[in-house]
Design a protein around this motif. Structure first.
Motif, short mmCIF file in Angstrom:
data_model
loop_
_atom_site.label_atom_id
_atom_site.label_comp_id
_atom_site.label_asym_id
_atom_site.label_seq_id
_atom_site.Cartn_x
_atom_site.Cartn_y
_atom_site.Cartn_z
N ASP A 1 0.87 -1.17 0.00
CA ASP A 1 0.00 0.00 0.00
C ASP A 1 0.92 1.23 0.00
O ASP A 1 1.41 1.65 1.04
N GLU B 1 1.55 -8.20 -2.84
CA GLU B 1 1.15 -8.55 -4.20
C GLU B 1 2.02 -9.66 -4.79
O GLU B 1 1.53 -10.48 -5.55
N TYR C 1 -13.24 -5.80 -0.71
CA TYR C 1 -13.57 -5.03 -1.89
C TYR C 1 -12.30 -4.74 -2.71
O TYR C 1 -12.28 -4.88 -3.94
N GLU C 2 -11.23 -4.35 -2.05
CA GLU C 2 -9.96 -4.11 -2.73
C GLU C 2 -9.38 -5.40 -3.29
O GLU C 2 -8.84 -5.42 -4.39
N MET C 3 -9.49 -6.48 -2.52
CA MET C 3 -8.98 -7.78 -2.97
C MET C 3 -9.72 -8.24 -4.24
O MET C 3 -9.13 -8.91 -5.07
N CYS C 4 -10.98 -7.86 -4.37
CA CYS C 4 -11.79 -8.21 -5.54
C CYS C 4 -11.67 -7.16 -6.64
O CYS C 4 -12.51 -7.12 -7.56
N HIS C 5 -10.67 -6.30 -6.54
CA HIS C 5 -10.40 -5.26 -7.54
C HIS C 5 -11.62 -4.37 -7.77
O HIS C 5 -11.97 -4.06 -8.90
N HIS C 6 -12.29 -4.00 -6.67
CA HIS C 6 -13.44 -3.09 -6.67
C HIS C 6 -14.63 -3.62 -7.47
O HIS C 6 -15.41 -2.84 -8.00
N ASN C 7 -14.76 -4.92 -7.52
CA ASN C 7 -15.90 -5.56 -8.17
C ASN C 7 -16.95 -5.81 -7.10
O ASN C 7 -16.79 -6.67 -6.24
N GLU D 1 -18.60 -9.48 -7.03
CA GLU D 1 -17.70 -10.50 -6.48
C GLU D 1 -17.52 -10.30 -4.98
O GLU D 1 -17.50 -11.25 -4.20
N THR D 2 -17.39 -9.05 -4.54
CA THR D 2 -17.25 -8.76 -3.12
C THR D 2 -18.49 -9.22 -2.35
O THR D 2 -18.37 -9.85 -1.30
#
Length: 181
Positions: free
Chosen positions: A18, A64, A150-156, A159-160
């Motif tokens: 981050d 990452e 939410y971040e782990m799901c690339h703001h999807n 999916e979140t």
């Protein structure tokens, strides 16, 4: 600390993917007298350890390009007796025990501020451990967890919502609000 050379006493390796958090923490630790090396990933951190082992380290668990435990193991492999802190947003008992067994002196959950990290780095056995003045509320902990997923799901959002087992519209309402205190 044993076997720490005097010129290494205030060297600190910070490892976190981050970037804004890493930059803020770097400035805060430099203000506290540390000579800081910042790394955004496992490979960069391992190269820094091999070049010049630090006396202190703060390592994010999930990066990452790998697991922060690789960095802790590398610090131990080069024979440095560093005081290491594992910092993570994905805390659980198993990973905390693993980190401590492999050389970390403490395990802090994000969001941890510079004062908490500094206190954990400087803590000596036998000292009274100060409790946090303002612990996070249950609502804040929940909100932080949702944000990490939410971040782990690339703001999807879909999916979140699926991973959190909640309705998509409910999640959208939560995401549209400000963080609770």
């Amino acid at each position: 600390m044993t076997d720490v050379k005097p010129e290494l006493e205030k060297t600190l390796l910070l490892v976190d993917d981050d970037k804004p958090f890493l930059n803020r923490l770097t400035r805060a630790m430099e203000a506290r007298g540390f000579t800081v090396k910042a790394a955004a990933g496992v490979h960069e951190a391992i190269a820094a350890v091999r070049a010049d082992p630090p006396a202190y380290a703060v390592v994010d668990l999930r990066l990452e390009d790998g697991n922060g435990m690789e960095v802790i193991e590398e610090i131990r492999a080069v024979g440095q007796e560093a005081r290491m802190i594992v910092l993570t947003g994905y805390g659980n008992i198993t990973s905390a025990v693993y980190a401590v067994k492999h050389g970390a002196v403490d395990y802090l959950a994000k969001p941890a501020d510079a004062d908490e990290i500094y206190a954990a780095l400087m803590y000596e056995k036998g000292e009274d451990l100060a409790l946090p003045e303002n612990p996070m509320s249950a609502d804040r902990v929940r909100w932080e967890h949702i944000q990490r997923v939410y971040e782990m799901c690339h703001h999807n959002v879909s999916e979140t919502a699926r991973r959190l087992q909640m309705h998509r519209r409910t999640l959208q309402r939560i995401l549209s609000k400000r963080a609770p205190k």
